[in-house]
Design a protein around this motif. Structure first.
Motif, PDB file in Angstrom:
ATOM      1  N   GLY A   1     -46.619  -6.842  49.707  1.00 47.61           N
ATOM      2  CA  GLY A   1     -47.475  -8.022  49.730  1.00 47.61           C
ATOM      3  C   GLY A   1     -48.942  -7.666  49.856  1.00 47.61           C
ATOM      4  O   GLY A   1     -49.797  -8.256  49.189  1.00 47.61           O
TER       5      GLY A   1
ATOM      6  N   LEU B   1     -47.275 -12.827  43.379  1.00 44.51           N
ATOM      7  CA  LEU B   1     -47.226 -13.886  44.390  1.00 44.51           C
ATOM      8  C   LEU B   1     -46.294 -15.011  43.964  1.00 44.51           C
ATOM      9  O   LEU B   1     -45.545 -15.571  44.775  1.00 44.51           O
ATOM     10  CB  LEU B   1     -48.636 -14.423  44.640  1.00 44.51           C
ATOM     11  CG  LEU B   1     -49.634 -13.440  45.253  1.00 44.51           C
ATOM     12  CD1 LEU B   1     -51.020 -14.066  45.326  1.00 44.51           C
ATOM     13  CD2 LEU B   1     -49.184 -13.021  46.633  1.00 44.51           C
TER      14      LEU B   1
ATOM     15  N   ALA C   1     -42.701 -14.136  44.636  1.00 44.57           N
ATOM     16  CA  ALA C   1     -42.326 -14.308  46.038  1.00 44.57           C
ATOM     17  C   ALA C   1     -42.108 -15.784  46.368  1.00 44.57           C
ATOM     18  O   ALA C   1     -41.196 -16.143  47.113  1.00 44.57           O
ATOM     19  CB  ALA C   1     -43.399 -13.710  46.939  1.00 44.57           C
ATOM     20  N   VAL C   2     -42.945 -16.657  45.808  1.00 44.44           N
ATOM     21  CA  VAL C   2     -42.780 -18.094  46.036  1.00 44.44           C
ATOM     22  C   VAL C   2     -41.452 -18.579  45.457  1.00 44.44           C
ATOM     23  O   VAL C   2     -40.723 -19.369  46.083  1.00 44.44           O
ATOM     24  CB  VAL C   2     -43.959 -18.874  45.417  1.00 44.44           C
ATOM     25  CG1 VAL C   2     -43.703 -20.375  45.466  1.00 44.44           C
ATOM     26  CG2 VAL C   2     -45.254 -18.544  46.153  1.00 44.44           C
TER      27      VAL C   2
ATOM     28  N   LEU D   1     -38.421 -17.878  47.639  1.00 39.57           N
ATOM     29  CA  LEU D   1     -38.303 -18.598  48.906  1.00 39.57           C
ATOM     30  C   LEU D   1     -37.134 -19.580  48.907  1.00 39.57           C
ATOM     31  O   LEU D   1     -36.620 -19.944  49.969  1.00 39.57           O
ATOM     32  CB  LEU D   1     -39.601 -19.357  49.208  1.00 39.57           C
ATOM     33  CG  LEU D   1     -40.773 -18.538  49.753  1.00 39.57           C
ATOM     34  CD1 LEU D   1     -42.005 -19.414  49.891  1.00 39.57           C
ATOM     35  CD2 LEU D   1     -40.421 -17.912  51.095  1.00 39.57           C
TER      36      LEU D   1
ATOM     37  N   SER E   1     -39.427 -12.568  51.459  1.00 37.12           N
ATOM     38  CA  SER E   1     -40.480 -13.261  50.716  1.00 37.12           C
ATOM     39  C   SER E   1     -41.575 -13.756  51.646  1.00 37.12           C
ATOM     40  O   SER E   1     -42.764 -13.676  51.326  1.00 37.12           O
ATOM     41  CB  SER E   1     -39.886 -14.439  49.938  1.00 37.12           C
ATOM     42  OG  SER E   1     -38.923 -13.995  49.010  1.00 37.12           O
TER      43      SER E   1
ATOM     44  N   LEU F   1     -45.437 -12.682  51.356  1.00 37.46           N
ATOM     45  CA  LEU F   1     -46.505 -13.666  51.196  1.00 37.46           C
ATOM     46  C   LEU F   1     -47.492 -13.647  52.360  1.00 37.46           C
ATOM     47  O   LEU F   1     -48.703 -13.799  52.159  1.00 37.46           O
ATOM     48  CB  LEU F   1     -45.904 -15.059  51.041  1.00 37.46           C
ATOM     49  CG  LEU F   1     -45.237 -15.345  49.689  1.00 37.46           C
ATOM     50  CD1 LEU F   1     -44.491 -16.668  49.747  1.00 37.46           C
ATOM     51  CD2 LEU F   1     -46.282 -15.373  48.576  1.00 37.46           C
ATOM     52  N   THR F   2     -46.998 -13.447  53.564  1.00 37.92           N
ATOM     53  CA  THR F   2     -47.896 -13.395  54.716  1.00 37.92           C
ATOM     54  C   THR F   2     -48.881 -12.236  54.594  1.00 37.92           C
ATOM     55  O   THR F   2     -50.087 -12.395  54.808  1.00 37.92           O
ATOM     56  CB  THR F   2     -47.077 -13.248  56.015  1.00 37.92           C
ATOM     57  OG1 THR F   2     -46.205 -14.361  56.151  1.00 37.92           O
ATOM     58  CG2 THR F   2     -47.989 -13.180  57.225  1.00 37.92           C
TER      59      THR F   2
ATOM     60  N   ALA G   1     -49.720 -10.678  51.799  1.00 37.71           N
ATOM     61  CA  ALA G   1     -50.582 -10.891  50.634  1.00 37.71           C
ATOM     62  C   ALA G   1     -51.707 -11.873  50.948  1.00 37.71           C
ATOM     63  O   ALA G   1     -52.874 -11.621  50.638  1.00 37.71           O
ATOM     64  CB  ALA G   1     -49.760 -11.396  49.457  1.00 37.71           C
ATOM     65  N   LEU G   2     -51.371 -12.996  51.578  1.00 37.59           N
ATOM     66  CA  LEU G   2     -52.390 -13.996  51.883  1.00 37.59           C
ATOM     67  C   LEU G   2     -53.388 -13.486  52.920  1.00 37.59           C
ATOM     68  O   LEU G   2     -54.572 -13.843  52.878  1.00 37.59           O
ATOM     69  CB  LEU G   2     -51.716 -15.277  52.370  1.00 37.59           C
ATOM     70  CG  LEU G   2     -50.859 -15.999  51.328  1.00 37.59           C
ATOM     71  CD1 LEU G   2     -50.147 -17.193  51.953  1.00 37.59           C
ATOM     72  CD2 LEU G   2     -51.710 -16.448  50.142  1.00 37.59           C
TER      73      LEU G   2
END
Length: 296
Positions: A196, A214, A217-218, A221, A230, A234-235, A237-238
């Motif tokens: 991520g 991204l 990964a969404v 979910l 996922s 995402l955590t 990556a964001l």
């Protein structure tokens, strides 16, 4: 080889000395063993660096090359990819396409500490290109369980004429590919947060690659099996995306409609790729590729 014998009745273990102790500390792996395991990435990396170093054409021949160097100068001066063109000159602001890719100029600014601007851009491009080839081989080897096929995949990309031509120009392309492949390899080895983080960085080198990662990964979910991984992906990556935006503050001016279309299209493509049966995913991918070629 010598060893200190334990005294009778003592709980002390024998202390190994010499080469055997060093071998034990390495977990029983000798240098030959390590080289045998790492020959694929090391061989591809060395070959790619040598070839790309010979073919490097420079920083200012690429259509947006001058913008990236000015962005790098701005980052080195005040940590933002904008710069004033001389005393009393106009403020340079990169166009929308270049402003979306501040990571390459940031890397150039970092390498510039010991090299000229053009040389720094070449070094970043060559290094990222070599890493992309090595990572391509590792990903292919991981997917096929064959180092021979991994080496073949890396060499195919390395020797492709079109890839070699465009990779010789200093641009964010190679950096984005390396980060994307690094993210894929991290996912395949179960390091979802690392993947991520790399995907977050890839978004600021080649936005389309990072956005697809991204979106994948969404899409995952919705499945309970992959939900935890996922969310970790995402955590991370964001978090990286937020940090890059806060530190570099690129002058982004994006229309809501364009961003919405890009995100929706990416999520739809990722959903087909990760959720549909393999044949449907492959068919959709080929159809999308054919559409892009026909309208390219």
């Amino acid at each position: 080889m010598t060893a200190v014998e334990a005294e009778p009745g003592s709980r002390r273990l024998p202390a190994l000395a010499g080469p055997e102790a060093h071998r034990r500390r390495l977990g029983g792996a000798s240098l030959v063993d390590l080289l045998r395991r790492a020959w694929l990435p090391l061989g591809l990396l060395a070959t790619a660096l040598a070839l790309k170093g010979i073919e490097a054409r420079g920083a200012l021949l690429y259509p947006d090359g001058y913008q990236y160097l000015l962005m790098a100068r701005g980052i080195s001066e005040h940590l933002r990819p904008v710069v004033q063109l001389g005393r009393g000159g106009e403020l340079f602001v990169p166009n929308a396409d270049a402003a979306l890719k501040p990571l390459f100029p940031a890397a150039v600014a970092l390498v510039h500490l010991g090299a000229s601007w053009a040389t720094a851009a070449r070094l970043v491009t060559v290094g990222a290109g070599g890493a992309a080839i090595a990572l391509c081989g590792l990903v292919a080897a991981r997917l096929t369980s064959s180092k021979a096929l991994g080496a073949f995949a890396g060499l195919v990309v390395l020797l492709d004429p079109t890839e070699r031509y465009w990779a010789a120009f200093s641009s964010p392309d190679q950096l984005g590919q390396a980060l994307m492949l690094g993210a894929v390899l991290a996912i395949l080895t179960g390091r979802h947060r690392v993947g991520g983080a790399l995907a977050g960085f890839a978004l600021f080198a080649r936005p389309e690659l990072g956005l697809l990662l991204l979106a994948g990964a969404v899409a995952l979910l919705v499945t309970a099996k992959h939900r935890h991984a996922s969310l970790g992906f995402l955590t991370a990556a964001l978090t990286v995306i937020g940090l890059v935006l806060a530190v570099l503050r690129p002058p982004l001016q994006l229309g809501l409609g364009e961003v919405s279309i890009a995100i929706a299209g990416s999520v739809a493509a990722a959903a087909v790729a990760v959720l549909a049966p393999p044949r449907a995913g492959v068919a959709a991918g080929i159809a999308g590729l054919a559409f892009a070629i026909a309208h390219g």
